[in-house]
Design a protein around this motif. Structure first.
Motif, PDB file in Angstrom:
ATOM      1  N   PRO A 112      64.361  60.266 -86.947  1.00  0.00           N
ATOM      2  CA  PRO A 112      63.305  60.328 -87.956  1.00  0.00           C
ATOM      3  C   PRO A 112      63.300  61.708 -88.623  1.00  0.00           C
ATOM      4  O   PRO A 112      63.537  62.723 -87.962  1.00  0.00           O
TER       5      PRO A 112
ATOM      6  N   ASP B  63      54.953  50.525 -84.145  1.00  0.00           N
ATOM      7  CA  ASP B  63      54.985  49.428 -85.112  1.00  0.00           C
ATOM      8  C   ASP B  63      53.834  48.469 -84.819  1.00  0.00           C
ATOM      9  O   ASP B  63      53.875  47.746 -83.821  1.00  0.00           O
TER      10      ASP B  63
ATOM     11  N   TYR C 121      58.978  51.300 -83.629  1.00  0.00           N
ATOM     12  CA  TYR C 121      58.290  52.312 -84.430  1.00  0.00           C
ATOM     13  C   TYR C 121      58.519  52.073 -85.912  1.00  0.00           C
ATOM     14  O   TYR C 121      59.387  51.299 -86.302  1.00  0.00           O
ATOM     15  N   ARG C 122      57.731  52.793 -86.722  1.00  0.00           N
ATOM     16  CA  ARG C 122      57.936  52.752 -88.162  1.00  0.00           C
ATOM     17  C   ARG C 122      57.561  54.098 -88.753  1.00  0.00           C
ATOM     18  O   ARG C 122      56.803  54.871 -88.162  1.00  0.00           O
ATOM     19  N   SER C 123      58.104  54.361 -89.949  1.00  0.00           N
ATOM     20  CA  SER C 123      57.836  55.619 -90.633  1.00  0.00           C
ATOM     21  C   SER C 123      57.888  55.390 -92.137  1.00  0.00           C
ATOM     22  O   SER C 123      58.617  54.519 -92.614  1.00  0.00           O
TER      23      SER C 123
ATOM     24  N   PHE D  40      56.183  59.433 -87.398  1.00  0.00           N
ATOM     25  CA  PHE D  40      56.314  57.992 -87.214  1.00  0.00           C
ATOM     26  C   PHE D  40      55.231  57.526 -86.261  1.00  0.00           C
ATOM     27  O   PHE D  40      54.556  58.332 -85.629  1.00  0.00           O
TER      28      PHE D  40
ATOM     29  N   TYR E 177      61.757  50.728 -90.226  1.00  0.00           N
ATOM     30  CA  TYR E 177      61.495  50.371 -88.828  1.00  0.00           C
ATOM     31  C   TYR E 177      62.671  50.750 -87.931  1.00  0.00           C
ATOM     32  O   TYR E 177      63.830  50.685 -88.349  1.00  0.00           O
TER      33      TYR E 177
ATOM     34  N   SER F  92      53.632  61.148 -84.308  1.00  0.00           N
ATOM     35  CA  SER F  92      54.872  61.031 -83.566  1.00  0.00           C
ATOM     36  C   SER F  92      54.973  61.965 -82.368  1.00  0.00           C
ATOM     37  O   SER F  92      55.796  61.746 -81.500  1.00  0.00           O
TER      38      SER F  92
ATOM     39  N   HIS G 154      57.492  50.911 -95.124  1.00  0.00           N
ATOM     40  CA  HIS G 154      57.949  51.649 -93.946  1.00  0.00           C
ATOM     41  C   HIS G 154      59.396  51.294 -93.635  1.00  0.00           C
ATOM     42  O   HIS G 154      59.874  50.228 -94.017  1.00  0.00           O
TER      43      HIS G 154
END
Length: 136
Positions: free
Chosen positions: A70, A77, A93-95, A74, A42, A2, A40
Motif C-alpha cells: 500500500p 474490507d 483490505y481496501r484503500s 488502508f 482491494y 492502517s 477502492h
C-alpha cells in the motif's frame, strides 16, 4: 486506520499483466457488479485469497497474483469483515490510495474447474444485480 491492521506481505489478484513498480488504482469496474466503478483497490494478506479473486476477475488474461505494498492508508474490507467474517479472518483490505506491485507469486492454490464454476454460480445473482450490495 492502517497502523492497527495486520502487516503484510499483501497480495492482489487480477488478470492484468503487470510489472514490478506498476501502480494499481481505484476507479475501475467491479468484478462482481460491472455497473459499479470502484472507489477502492482491494487486497489481502492471503495469497490464495488473491488467487481466487484473480480467477473470478473479469477479462480474458491469465489469473495472476501480485505481491503489493500500500502507498497510503488502508482499512479492513467492510464487504467481507462487517457482513460475513467479523474480525477479518480473511485478512481482506481496501484503500483509496494506489498499491505498488513489488513481485508476483507463482505458487498459489488454483481452484478446480468445479469449484470455480460453483463460485461463478454463487456470484451470478450479484453480477445480475438480483441481490447483494457492494460497499464502495
Amino acid at each position: 486506520m492502517s497502523d492497527v491492521l495486520g502487516g503484510g506481505p499483501f497480495f492482489h489478484g487480477t488478470k492484468a499483466d503487470l510489472r514490478v513498480g506498476d501502480l494499481l488504482t481505484a476507479g475501475f469496474r467491479s468484478n462482481y457488479r460491472p455497473d459499479v466503478v470502484m472507489n477502492h483497490i482491494y487486497f489481502t494478506a492471503l495469497p490464495d485469497g488473491a488467487g481466487l479473486a484473480a480467477e473470478l476477475a473479469a477479462g480474458k488474461g491469465a489469473a495472476r497474483v501480485y505481491i503489493v505494498e500500500p502507498t497510503g492508508a488502508f482499512e479492513d474490507d467492510p464487504n467481507v469483515t462487517d457482513k460475513k467474517f467479523p474480525g477479518n479472518p480473511t485478512r481482506s483490505y481496501r484503500s483509496t490510495e494506489p498499491l505498488r506491485v513489488v513481485g508476483e507469486v507463482a505458487d498459489w492454490t488454483r481452484q478446480t474447474p468445479e469449484a470455480l464454476q460453483a463460485w461463478h454460480e454463487r456470484l451470478a445473482p450479484i453480477r445480475a444485480d438480483e441481490r447483494g450490495e457492494i460497499i464502495n
